[in-house]
Design a protein around this motif. Sequence first.
Motif, short mmCIF file in Angstrom:
data_model
loop_
_atom_site.label_atom_id
_atom_site.label_comp_id
_atom_site.label_asym_id
_atom_site.label_seq_id
_atom_site.Cartn_x
_atom_site.Cartn_y
_atom_site.Cartn_z
N GLY A 52 0.82 -1.20 0.00
CA GLY A 52 0.00 0.00 0.00
C GLY A 52 0.86 1.24 0.00
O GLY A 52 2.09 1.18 -0.07
N ALA A 53 0.21 2.40 0.12
CA ALA A 53 0.89 3.69 0.05
C ALA A 53 1.92 3.88 1.16
O ALA A 53 2.91 4.60 0.99
CB ALA A 53 -0.13 4.81 0.09
N THR A 54 1.70 3.24 2.32
CA THR A 54 2.64 3.40 3.44
C THR A 54 3.32 2.08 3.79
O THR A 54 3.59 1.80 4.95
CB THR A 54 1.90 3.95 4.68
N ALA A 55 3.62 1.28 2.76
CA ALA A 55 4.24 -0.03 2.96
C ALA A 55 5.52 0.09 3.78
O ALA A 55 6.31 1.02 3.62
CB ALA A 55 4.55 -0.69 1.62
N GLY A 56 5.69 -0.89 4.68
CA GLY A 56 6.89 -0.92 5.52
C GLY A 56 7.68 -2.20 5.27
O GLY A 56 7.25 -3.07 4.52
N ALA A 57 8.82 -2.28 5.93
CA ALA A 57 9.68 -3.46 5.79
C ALA A 57 8.97 -4.69 6.34
O ALA A 57 8.30 -4.63 7.37
CB ALA A 57 10.99 -3.23 6.53
N ILE A 58 9.13 -5.82 5.64
CA ILE A 58 8.60 -7.10 6.11
C ILE A 58 9.77 -7.97 6.50
O ILE A 58 10.71 -8.16 5.71
CB ILE A 58 7.77 -7.81 5.01
N THR A 59 9.74 -8.48 7.71
CA THR A 59 10.76 -9.43 8.16
C THR A 59 10.08 -10.78 8.38
O THR A 59 8.87 -10.86 8.52
CB THR A 59 11.43 -8.96 9.46
N THR A 60 10.88 -11.83 8.38
CA THR A 60 10.35 -13.17 8.66
C THR A 60 10.89 -13.64 9.99
O THR A 60 11.99 -13.26 10.40
CB THR A 60 10.74 -14.16 7.55
N VAL A 66 14.72 -19.31 4.04
CA VAL A 66 14.05 -18.22 3.33
C VAL A 66 14.79 -18.00 2.02
O VAL A 66 16.01 -17.87 2.01
CB VAL A 66 14.03 -16.91 4.15
N SER A 67 14.06 -17.97 0.91
CA SER A 67 14.69 -17.86 -0.40
C SER A 67 13.84 -16.99 -1.31
O SER A 67 12.63 -16.88 -1.12
CB SER A 67 14.84 -19.25 -1.01
N GLY A 68 14.47 -16.41 -2.31
CA GLY A 68 13.73 -15.69 -3.34
C GLY A 68 14.03 -14.21 -3.35
O GLY A 68 15.06 -13.75 -2.85
N ASP A 69 13.10 -13.46 -3.94
CA ASP A 69 13.26 -12.02 -4.10
C ASP A 69 13.16 -11.30 -2.76
O ASP A 69 12.56 -11.81 -1.81
CB ASP A 69 12.17 -11.47 -5.03
N ASP A 70 13.73 -10.11 -2.70
CA ASP A 70 13.60 -9.27 -1.50
C ASP A 70 12.27 -8.54 -1.53
O ASP A 70 11.78 -8.15 -2.59
CB ASP A 70 14.73 -8.24 -1.45
N PHE A 71 11.69 -8.34 -0.35
CA PHE A 71 10.52 -7.49 -0.25
C PHE A 71 10.94 -6.05 -0.51
O PHE A 71 12.05 -5.65 -0.15
CB PHE A 71 9.90 -7.57 1.15
N THR A 72 10.06 -5.26 -1.09
CA THR A 72 10.29 -3.83 -1.27
C THR A 72 9.21 -3.08 -0.51
O THR A 72 8.29 -3.69 0.04
CB THR A 72 10.21 -3.43 -2.76
N THR A 73 9.30 -1.77 -0.51
CA THR A 73 8.26 -0.95 0.11
C THR A 73 7.61 -0.03 -0.92
O THR A 73 6.93 0.93 -0.56
CB THR A 73 8.83 -0.13 1.28
N THR A 74 7.79 -0.30 -2.19
CA THR A 74 7.24 0.51 -3.26
C THR A 74 5.73 0.28 -3.39
O THR A 74 5.29 -0.87 -3.52
CB THR A 74 7.93 0.20 -4.60
N ASN A 75 4.97 1.36 -3.36
CA ASN A 75 3.52 1.28 -3.49
C ASN A 75 3.15 0.52 -4.77
O ASN A 75 3.67 0.80 -5.84
CB ASN A 75 2.92 2.69 -3.53
N GLY A 76 2.27 -0.47 -4.64
CA GLY A 76 1.79 -1.24 -5.77
C GLY A 76 2.59 -2.50 -6.06
O GLY A 76 2.12 -3.35 -6.82
N ASP A 77 3.79 -2.66 -5.50
CA ASP A 77 4.54 -3.89 -5.71
C ASP A 77 3.78 -5.05 -5.08
O ASP A 77 3.11 -4.90 -4.06
CB ASP A 77 5.94 -3.80 -5.09
N GLU A 78 3.89 -6.21 -5.73
CA GLU A 78 3.17 -7.41 -5.27
C GLU A 78 4.13 -8.57 -5.11
O GLU A 78 5.12 -8.67 -5.85
CB GLU A 78 2.08 -7.78 -6.27
#
Length: 108
Positions: A52-60, A66-78
């Motif tokens: 969302g517009a105020t996306a924050g860091a996601i930790t596990t 844990v494998s794969g792409d990094d999470f981002t905080t860019t609005n609209g990224d899925e």
Amino acid sequence: LDDDGTQSGGTYTLEVATGNDKAIVNNGAFTLGVPTVASGEVKHAIVHIVNGATAGAITTSGFTFVSGDDFTTTNGDEFLCFIPKATASDSFGISGIPDAPSICFHGG
């Protein structure tokens, strides 16, 4: 697909007993926790996360792999998060959309 609403803090631990396919909106930093599985059970889940517009860091937390792409905080990224959960191992894979690579898991 179960809509688990907006996450904006704390820990999100999906409940596999209510379904394997979840959707959440990231509107603030939060932790993604390991689902609870009863002894002898094997469960899996897919979580679709939309920033969302105020996306924050996601930790596990609690995953052994844990494998794969990094999470981002860019609005609209899925992201699609694949969680094959067994009592003996906890794996987690992240795939950004639309560049979704194939991810294979082996716990242990």
